[in-house]
Design a protein around this motif. Structure first.
Motif, PDB file in Angstrom:
ATOM      1  N   LEU A 123       0.837  -1.201   0.000  1.00  0.00           N
ATOM      2  CA  LEU A 123       0.000   0.000   0.000  1.00  0.00           C
ATOM      3  C   LEU A 123       0.870   1.247   0.000  1.00  0.00           C
ATOM      4  O   LEU A 123       0.541   2.259  -0.624  1.00  0.00           O
ATOM      5  N   GLY A 230     -11.770  -1.615   6.140  1.00  0.00           N
ATOM      6  CA  GLY A 230     -12.387  -1.301   4.861  1.00  0.00           C
ATOM      7  C   GLY A 230     -13.829  -1.760   4.740  1.00  0.00           C
ATOM      8  O   GLY A 230     -14.319  -1.979   3.651  1.00  0.00           O
ATOM      9  N   ASN A 231     -14.500  -1.936   5.873  1.00  0.00           N
ATOM     10  CA  ASN A 231     -15.892  -2.361   5.792  1.00  0.00           C
ATOM     11  C   ASN A 231     -16.866  -1.215   6.012  1.00  0.00           C
ATOM     12  O   ASN A 231     -16.567  -0.285   6.664  1.00  0.00           O
TER      13      ASN A 231
ATOM     14  N   PHE B  81      -1.958  -2.304  -9.922  1.00  0.00           N
ATOM     15  CA  PHE B  81      -1.402  -3.579  -9.502  1.00  0.00           C
ATOM     16  C   PHE B  81      -2.426  -4.689  -9.700  1.00  0.00           C
ATOM     17  O   PHE B  81      -3.628  -4.451  -9.754  1.00  0.00           O
ATOM     18  N   ASP B  83      -3.335  -6.718  -7.531  1.00  0.00           N
ATOM     19  CA  ASP B  83      -4.169  -6.810  -6.329  1.00  0.00           C
ATOM     20  C   ASP B  83      -4.744  -5.445  -5.925  1.00  0.00           C
ATOM     21  O   ASP B  83      -4.919  -5.174  -4.738  1.00  0.00           O
ATOM     22  N   ARG B  85      -4.778  -2.869  -4.464  1.00  0.00           N
ATOM     23  CA  ARG B  85      -4.116  -2.069  -3.424  1.00  0.00           C
ATOM     24  C   ARG B  85      -4.835  -0.764  -3.132  1.00  0.00           C
ATOM     25  O   ARG B  85      -4.216   0.291  -3.020  1.00  0.00           O
ATOM     26  N   LEU B  86      -6.152  -0.813  -3.024  1.00  0.00           N
ATOM     27  CA  LEU B  86      -6.886   0.371  -2.592  1.00  0.00           C
ATOM     28  C   LEU B  86      -6.593   0.598  -1.114  1.00  0.00           C
ATOM     29  O   LEU B  86      -6.341  -0.350  -0.372  1.00  0.00           O
ATOM     30  N   PHE B  87      -6.642   1.856  -0.698  1.00  0.00           N
ATOM     31  CA  PHE B  87      -6.387   2.163   0.709  1.00  0.00           C
ATOM     32  C   PHE B  87      -7.617   1.792   1.530  1.00  0.00           C
ATOM     33  O   PHE B  87      -8.692   2.365   1.330  1.00  0.00           O
ATOM     34  N   PRO B  88      -7.484   0.842   2.467  1.00  0.00           N
ATOM     35  CA  PRO B  88      -8.665   0.326   3.155  1.00  0.00           C
ATOM     36  C   PRO B  88      -9.309   1.338   4.096  1.00  0.00           C
ATOM     37  O   PRO B  88     -10.474   1.196   4.438  1.00  0.00           O
ATOM     38  N   HIS B  89      -8.560   2.362   4.522  1.00  0.00           N
ATOM     39  CA  HIS B  89      -9.124   3.329   5.463  1.00  0.00           C
ATOM     40  C   HIS B  89      -9.786   4.507   4.764  1.00  0.00           C
ATOM     41  O   HIS B  89     -10.274   5.413   5.425  1.00  0.00           O
ATOM     42  N   TYR B  98      -6.842  10.663  -4.086  1.00  0.00           N
ATOM     43  CA  TYR B  98      -5.539  10.628  -3.415  1.00  0.00           C
ATOM     44  C   TYR B  98      -4.419  11.217  -4.272  1.00  0.00           C
ATOM     45  O   TYR B  98      -3.631  12.049  -3.812  1.00  0.00           O
ATOM     46  N   ARG B 128     -16.565   1.550   1.093  1.00  0.00           N
ATOM     47  CA  ARG B 128     -15.199   1.202   1.461  1.00  0.00           C
ATOM     48  C   ARG B 128     -14.717   0.075   0.551  1.00  0.00           C
ATOM     49  O   ARG B 128     -15.533  -0.754   0.111  1.00  0.00           O
ATOM     50  N   PRO B 129     -13.406   0.002   0.296  1.00  0.00           N
ATOM     51  CA  PRO B 129     -12.883  -1.053  -0.579  1.00  0.00           C
ATOM     52  C   PRO B 129     -13.298  -2.457  -0.133  1.00  0.00           C
ATOM     53  O   PRO B 129     -13.525  -3.326  -0.978  1.00  0.00           O
ATOM     54  N   GLY B 130     -13.454  -2.671   1.175  1.00  0.00           N
ATOM     55  CA  GLY B 130     -13.854  -3.987   1.674  1.00  0.00           C
ATOM     56  C   GLY B 130     -15.213  -4.431   1.182  1.00  0.00           C
ATOM     57  O   GLY B 130     -15.531  -5.618   1.201  1.00  0.00           O
ATOM     58  N   LYS B 131     -16.043  -3.458   0.743  1.00  0.00           N
ATOM     59  CA  LYS B 131     -17.394  -3.783   0.295  1.00  0.00           C
ATOM     60  C   LYS B 131     -17.498  -3.890  -1.225  1.00  0.00           C
ATOM     61  O   LYS B 131     -18.595  -3.867  -1.770  1.00  0.00           O
ATOM     62  N   ARG B 144      -8.221   5.593  -9.893  1.00  0.00           N
ATOM     63  CA  ARG B 144      -7.304   6.256  -8.973  1.00  0.00           C
ATOM     64  C   ARG B 144      -5.986   6.595  -9.681  1.00  0.00           C
ATOM     65  O   ARG B 144      -5.461   7.702  -9.538  1.00  0.00           O
TER      66      ARG B 144
END
Lengths: 231, 224
Positions: A123, A230-231, B81, B83, B85-89, B98, B128-131, B144
């Motif tokens: 990251l 990230g949720n 990339f 994978d 590599r999005l920023f999870p926060h 960004y 969020r990236p997780g979703k 991005r």
């Protein structure tokens, strides 16, 4: 039983002040050191690592005495600070904060270091390809993602600082109103005839403070982790 | 124009590649372990070559003889990339923004809207990236990288982690990007079909060396 005397109040307030100041001053330094240890390779890294952990393994009396030798009025650093900047540590509450900061430093640094190590370096690479200079990679990616560890380190450091006894009493003695923290007040009360009830009161107060800090840490850490996954 | 003449020793393996590509999309083809990612990392500035020169449009980014190495964050080279590599926060909107923030670029609502539309990610902005699904993540990663206004875009197997169905979902977006944005690309893949659809010039990499260079027809010659 629950009638806390003015002297006890002063000791409680002093303890909180000492621990808060020690934690707030030590945290930025701790983040810097943790980052160095987690992300950089340099000559003398094992020495720095050992030096930080020294207060954890040395008898607190030894750490306190070393602080007295270094930061006391006639100490190498202490004399210079007193003459040039007017900062005096010996037998002052600031000295208690210094002793607590040094003693709690290894506990503060460790979780921060681990959480920085756990941040995905890929990251950080992605951030740099998007134009982020190294310090901005740190402030926008590494540090926010390491935040649960920073909070955990701060709470552990704070808990250690509020309970510190050996180094503090050796370095700044046990002066009511100036350097008498909860720990040294309890120690004095136990030595005094009829001091048992008062000692017990302060014991309860320190248990309550410690519990509150630990619960707060858990809540912060859980929220931060949720936010960062990230949720 | 992208000029690459590099040598890099990586353990028992060496990347030793020379090519100059004029193409809008340069395809970098090879099996896994051929050194594709190492080569792309050198172009991005994430990996420093032991010897050699990397230049884009005449601007030298690496020249080991002259002791020159431009840091990754100063290259303005976008990187997508495998994978994502999005920023999870950050949510999608913050991820997209960004590069603009880091390069202190003025906000450009028109080009933002255009790229968001191009990639169909408008409905994801507050997530969020997780979703996100794998394909959505990769589209956001593309957006991005593009919104940082790169002068070259590196895509390292952007479809590599997706299943066949998702691949056919993303490929049209990549073709639209190629045709509608003016950004030259280096597209890494081990799939000749992807490269036939996207790339105008192909570099075939074998064990760290350039085995063939030319138009899409070189893919056929190599038996791929």
């Amino acid at each position: 039983m629950f009638d806390i005397s003015p002297t006890e109040w002063i000791a409680i307030q002093l303890s909180l002040r000492v621990a808060v100041i020690a934690t707030l001053v030590a945290t930025p330094i701790g983040i810097g050191v943790a980052w160095l240890l987690a992300r950089r390779n340099f000559w003398g890294k094992p020495v720095l690592d050992a030096l930080i952990h020294l207060p954890l393994v040395l008898p607190p009396v030894v750490t306190g005495y070393l602080l007295l030798l270094t930061f006391g009025r006639r100490g190498l650093v202490g004399a210079w600070l007193a003459d040039h900047l007017g900062i005096v540590f010996a037998f002052r509450w600031t000295g208690a904060a210094l002793a607590c900061g040094v003693m709690s430093f290894p506990l503060l640094v460790r979780p921060i270091r681990l959480s920085i190590e756990a941040v995905d370096r890929r990251l950080e690479q992605a951030a740099s390809t998007l134009g982020a200079a190294p310090w901005r990679v740190f402030s926008t990616v590494t540090l926010p993602l390491a935040l649960p560890g920073v909070l955990a380190g701060m709470v552990l450091g704070f808990a250690k600082a509020i309970g510190e006894f050996g180094a503090t009493i050796t370095f700044v003695s046990n002066i009511p109103g100036e350097t008498q923290t909860i720990s040294s007040a309890i120690y004095s009360l136990i030595q005094t005839p009829d001091g048992d009830t008062a000692a017990l009161r302060l014991v309860i107060v320190s248990v309550v403070i410690a519990m509150a800090a630990l619960i707060a840490a858990e809540v912060f850490a859980r929220r931060a982790t949720q936010r960062l996954h990230g949720n | 124009m992208l000029r690459v003449e590099v040598f890099k020793q990586l353990g028992g393996f060496a990347v030793d590649a020379n090519f100059t590509s004029e193409g809008r999309v340069t395809g970098l083809f090879g099996s896994s372990g051929a050194g594709k990612t190492s080569l792309v990392n050198m172009i991005a500035g994430l990996l420093k070559p032991d010897r050699g020169i990397i230049a884009i449009d005449g601007e030298v980014l690496d020249d080991t003889a002259a002791g020159l190495h431009v840091a990754a964050h100063r290259r303005r080279i976008g990187y997508v990339f495998q994978d994502a590599r999005l920023f999870p926060h950050f949510n999608v909107r913050q991820n997209l923004d960004y590069g603009r923030r880091m390069n202190a670029l003025a906000r450009d609502a028109a080009s933002e809207g255009r790229i968001v539309d191009l990639l169909d990610i408008g409905h994801l902005l507050d997530r969020r990236p997780g979703k996100l699904s794998g394909g959505e993540r990769q589209r956001v990663a593309l957006g991005r990288a593009l919104l940082a206004q790169p002068r070259l875009l590196l895509l390292d197997e952007p479809l590599g982690s997706l299943d066949e169905e998702r691949k056919t979902e993303i490929l049209p977006y990549l073709i639209r990007l190629r045709d509608e944005t003016g950004v030259p690309m280096v597209y890494v893949s081990h799939d000749p079909d992807e490269l036939r659809q996207l790339a105008s010039q192909i570099v075939i990499l074998k064990r760290g060396r350039v085995a063939a260079f030319g138009g899409a027809e070189v893919l056929g010659q190599s038996g791929a």
